[in-house]
Scaffold this motif. Structure first.
Motif, mmCIF file in Angstrom:
data_model
loop_
_atom_site.group_PDB
_atom_site.id
_atom_site.type_symbol
_atom_site.label_atom_id
_atom_site.label_comp_id
_atom_site.label_asym_id
_atom_site.label_seq_id
_atom_site.Cartn_x
_atom_site.Cartn_y
_atom_site.Cartn_z
ATOM 1 N N LYS A 107 0.851 -1.190 0.000
ATOM 2 C CA LYS A 107 0.000 0.000 0.000
ATOM 3 C C LYS A 107 0.880 1.230 0.000
ATOM 4 O O LYS A 107 1.799 1.347 0.813
ATOM 5 N N ASP A 108 0.615 2.132 -0.917
ATOM 6 C CA ASP A 108 1.382 3.372 -0.984
ATOM 7 C C ASP A 108 0.981 4.285 0.159
ATOM 8 O O ASP A 108 -0.206 4.424 0.493
ATOM 9 N N GLN A 109 1.978 4.917 0.757
ATOM 10 C CA GLN A 109 1.720 5.832 1.857
ATOM 11 C C GLN A 109 0.992 7.074 1.356
ATOM 12 O O GLN A 109 1.323 7.633 0.315
ATOM 13 N N ILE A 110 -0.036 7.473 2.099
ATOM 14 C CA ILE A 110 -0.790 8.669 1.738
ATOM 15 C C ILE A 110 0.043 9.893 2.090
ATOM 16 O O ILE A 110 0.463 10.063 3.237
ATOM 17 N N ARG A 111 0.291 10.732 1.119
ATOM 18 C CA ARG A 111 1.119 11.910 1.332
ATOM 19 C C ARG A 111 0.269 13.163 1.336
ATOM 20 O O ARG A 111 -0.609 13.330 0.494
ATOM 21 N N ARG A 112 0.534 14.009 2.280
ATOM 22 C CA ARG A 112 -0.202 15.259 2.368
ATOM 23 C C ARG A 112 0.228 16.197 1.254
ATOM 24 O O ARG A 112 1.404 16.333 0.954
ATOM 25 N N GLN A 113 -0.737 16.832 0.640
ATOM 26 C CA GLN A 113 -0.464 17.762 -0.444
ATOM 27 C C GLN A 113 -0.069 19.118 0.128
ATOM 28 O O GLN A 113 -0.603 19.569 1.147
ATOM 29 N N MET A 114 0.895 19.767 -0.516
ATOM 30 C CA MET A 114 1.274 21.100 -0.075
ATOM 31 C C MET A 114 0.512 22.135 -0.902
ATOM 32 O O MET A 114 0.111 21.863 -2.037
ATOM 33 N N THR A 115 0.313 23.308 -0.346
ATOM 34 C CA THR A 115 -0.369 24.382 -1.049
ATOM 35 C C THR A 115 0.521 24.889 -2.179
ATOM 36 O O THR A 115 1.715 25.146 -1.951
ATOM 37 N N PRO A 116 0.005 24.998 -3.396
ATOM 38 C CA PRO A 116 0.841 25.494 -4.502
ATOM 39 C C PRO A 116 1.437 26.850 -4.181
ATOM 40 O O PRO A 116 0.748 27.760 -3.707
ATOM 41 N N ASN A 117 2.731 26.986 -4.411
ATOM 42 C CA ASN A 117 3.433 28.239 -4.140
ATOM 43 C C ASN A 117 4.476 28.450 -5.237
ATOM 44 O O ASN A 117 5.508 27.787 -5.247
ATOM 45 N N PRO A 118 4.225 29.359 -6.176
ATOM 46 C CA PRO A 118 5.144 29.536 -7.314
ATOM 47 C C PRO A 118 6.561 29.912 -6.890
ATOM 48 O O PRO A 118 7.531 29.471 -7.507
ATOM 49 N N VAL A 119 6.700 30.719 -5.852
ATOM 50 C CA VAL A 119 8.033 31.159 -5.416
ATOM 51 C C VAL A 119 8.834 29.977 -4.879
ATOM 52 O O VAL A 119 9.997 29.763 -5.267
ATOM 53 N N LEU A 120 8.239 29.212 -3.987
ATOM 54 C CA LEU A 120 8.928 28.063 -3.418
ATOM 55 C C LEU A 120 9.166 26.983 -4.473
ATOM 56 O O LEU A 120 10.209 26.315 -4.455
ATOM 57 N N GLU A 121 8.208 26.802 -5.376
ATOM 58 C CA GLU A 121 8.368 25.800 -6.428
ATOM 59 C C GLU A 121 9.535 26.160 -7.337
ATOM 60 O O GLU A 121 10.321 25.278 -7.736
ATOM 61 N N LYS A 122 9.657 27.434 -7.667
ATOM 62 C CA LYS A 122 10.759 27.876 -8.523
ATOM 63 C C LYS A 122 12.096 27.632 -7.836
ATOM 64 O O LYS A 122 13.056 27.163 -8.465
ATOM 65 N N TYR A 123 12.167 27.941 -6.553
ATOM 66 C CA TYR A 123 13.407 27.698 -5.819
ATOM 67 C C TYR A 123 13.700 26.201 -5.738
ATOM 68 O O TYR A 123 14.847 25.764 -5.911
ATOM 69 N N PHE A 124 12.685 25.407 -5.497
ATOM 70 C CA PHE A 124 12.847 23.956 -5.371
ATOM 71 C C PHE A 124 13.420 23.349 -6.647
ATOM 72 O O PHE A 124 14.304 22.484 -6.595
ATOM 73 N N LEU A 125 12.938 23.799 -7.794
ATOM 74 C CA LEU A 125 13.350 23.216 -9.058
ATOM 75 C C LEU A 125 14.703 23.733 -9.525
ATOM 76 O O LEU A 125 15.475 22.997 -10.148
ATOM 77 N N ARG A 126 15.001 25.007 -9.238
ATOM 78 C CA ARG A 126 16.209 25.619 -9.807
ATOM 79 C C ARG A 126 17.387 25.685 -8.846
ATOM 80 O O ARG A 126 18.540 25.530 -9.266
ATOM 81 N N MET A 127 17.126 25.885 -7.574
ATOM 82 C CA MET A 127 18.204 26.146 -6.625
ATOM 83 C C MET A 127 18.532 24.954 -5.733
ATOM 84 O O MET A 127 19.686 24.720 -5.402
ATOM 85 N N GLY A 128 17.519 24.198 -5.334
ATOM 86 C CA GLY A 128 17.799 23.069 -4.462
ATOM 87 C C GLY A 128 16.589 22.678 -3.644
ATOM 88 O O GLY A 128 15.670 23.479 -3.432
ATOM 89 N N GLN A 129 16.610 21.427 -3.179
ATOM 90 C CA GLN A 129 15.471 20.897 -2.437
ATOM 91 C C GLN A 129 15.600 21.110 -0.931
ATOM 92 O O GLN A 129 14.631 20.920 -0.208
ATOM 93 N N ARG A 130 16.793 21.495 -0.472
ATOM 94 C CA ARG A 130 17.012 21.670 0.963
ATOM 95 C C ARG A 130 17.688 23.022 1.226
ATOM 96 O O ARG A 130 18.907 23.080 1.398
ATOM 97 N N PRO A 131 16.932 24.091 1.262
ATOM 98 C CA PRO A 131 17.534 25.406 1.526
ATOM 99 C C PRO A 131 18.134 25.456 2.933
ATOM 100 O O PRO A 131 17.634 24.821 3.865
ATOM 101 N N VAL A 132 19.213 26.223 3.069
ATOM 102 C CA VAL A 132 19.793 26.433 4.389
ATOM 103 C C VAL A 132 18.852 27.333 5.191
ATOM 104 O O VAL A 132 17.935 27.956 4.645
ATOM 105 N N GLU A 133 19.101 27.427 6.481
ATOM 106 C CA GLU A 133 18.161 28.130 7.365
ATOM 107 C C GLU A 133 18.004 29.593 6.975
ATOM 108 O O GLU A 133 16.883 30.123 6.948
#
Length: 393
Positions: A71-97
């Motif tokens: 059974k696949d684990q049910i994952r909570r959906q995040m609210t769409p956020n263009p700014v965070l999505e752009k950073y996630f795709l272009r800069m990295g998945q784990r921003p520093v603090e």
């Protein structure tokens, strides 16, 4: 220009030992030899294997995974956020603090909400359990069929048991039709793996896997073109003998049959060690380095072929180190851990260590947070964001 390039590429001194010519390998008197253009059939073979894989995963592996209780684990959906999505795709998945603080202020979110968004977004990137099972099932079926087919072809060949005989009458060795089809399917399979690289599960040894695929394709194509099918088939068999055990181990691990998975992993480790770290260097590589030039001098193909074999040996040593790490963990804990090449699913309650969890006060300040945010402007900004205040406030 193309004819000149082809003429230069297929010079005999690159592909054949000294005093050997392509004319000696022309089909004659009912004798058939390997010819480089035969390998062009591997391209349509790769497409056929790709189609078979899609059908197998959809109509066989996926129903099997459900029948076995995956059974696949049910994952909570995040609210769409263009700014965070752009950073996630272009800069990295784990921003520093500090970057997380700036992103939170830019989006009008708290630091905790921004951390949670990145956690959920990373989890969305990770493959679900059923996808892992389907991929492992397909590879298990292929590797097992390849191993059984290879054994049936090579079992009665004397040069399979005595590697030095691989060089008898080389390069004037006739082509075995069954060996040709096995070679063709193997090359087509590795081409299909390159085609599906963007869609397959990416583990931490992704780069090493890509190098392995290219090395395997280079060895198969070159050994066929140079009529090195005997020693090439031994290399294939040595490596196919453990791959299906690993995939079977993954399948049972995904279905939580821990004892079966642990047993298979131990068997796989022993077979891997014996075939790839003992037989491969002491029998195969030794033969290609020394037996191959007893009756003729070295040539370009001699150095190229042995270089690829040494790269393959280095990869085997690297993977065996990962295997030993898992075995040591098994000895400490009494059970096999997860594949150390895979990323674990992040819990939605974790906070990445940036903001400590604790009881919330009415003003949304956690006990003990005062000293933590009094160490400088940047820490004070992080504290205000964590407590629900943006810079605009």
């Amino acid at each position: 220009m193309l004819s000149s390039l082809s003429e230069w590429l297929w010079q005999e001194r690159y592909w054949l030992p000294p005093n050997s010519t392509w004319a000696q390998l022309e089909d004659r008197d009912g004798l058939v030899f390997a010819h480089p253009h035969h390998m062009l059939a591997a391209l349509p073979m790769a497409l056929v294997l790709l189609a078979v894989r899609i059908i197998f995963e959809r109509f066989v592996a996926l129903p099997l995974s459900r029948w076995m209780g995956i059974k696949d684990q049910i994952r909570r959906q995040m609210t769409p956020n263009p700014v965070l999505e752009k950073y996630f795709l272009r800069m990295g998945q784990r921003p520093v603090e500090t970057q997380m603080v700036l992103l939170a202020a830019q989006c009008g979110l708290t630091l905790r909400q921004t951390q949670r968004w990145f956690r959920r977004r990373r989890n969305q990137q990770r493959p679900c359990l059923s996808k892992k099972f389907c991929e492992a099932s397909w590879r298990f079926v292929f590797y097992q069929c390849s191993f059984v087919g290879g054994i049936s072809i090579l079992y009665h060949e004397p040069w399979f048991w005595t590697v030095a005989l691989c060089w008898e009458d080389y390069p004037q060795q006739t082509l075995n039709l069954a060996l040709y089809w096995w070679y063709l399917v193997e090359l087509g399979f590795y081409i299909s793996l390159l085609i599906t690289l963007p869609f397959d599960i990416k583990r931490k040894d992704f780069k090493e896997q890509v190098v392995h695929h290219f090395v395997a394709m280079g060895l198969i194509a070159f050994s066929y073109s140079s009529n090195l099918l005997r020693i090439g088939s031994v290399v294939l068999m040595v490596h196919d003998s453990s791959d299906y055990l690993l995939e079977a181990c993954k399948m049972f691990n995904y279905t939580h049959f821990r004892r079966v998975s642990n047993t298979l992993f131990i068997i796989f480790s022993l077979v891997f060690f014996y075939t790839r770290l003992i037989c491969f260097p002491t029998q195969v590589i030794y033969s290609t380095l020394f037996d191959s030039i007893k009756n003729s001098g070295p040539f370009f193909g001699y150095y190229y072929f042995n270089m690829l074999l040494l790269v393959l040996l280095i990869l085997n040593v690297y993977w065996f180190c990962l295997i030993m790490r898992m075995i040591f963990g098994f000895l400490r804990k009494g059970q096999m851990g997860k594949d150390i090449r895979s990323d674990a699913e992040e819990s939605d309650s974790s906070d990445d260590g940036a903001v400590p969890e604790g009881p919330q006060l009415k003003n949304r300040m956690a006990p003990g947070s005062g000293p933590a945010i009094a160490n400088g402007p940047r820490s004070r900004a992080a504290g205000r964001l964590a407590n629900g205040h943006t810079q605009a406030a």
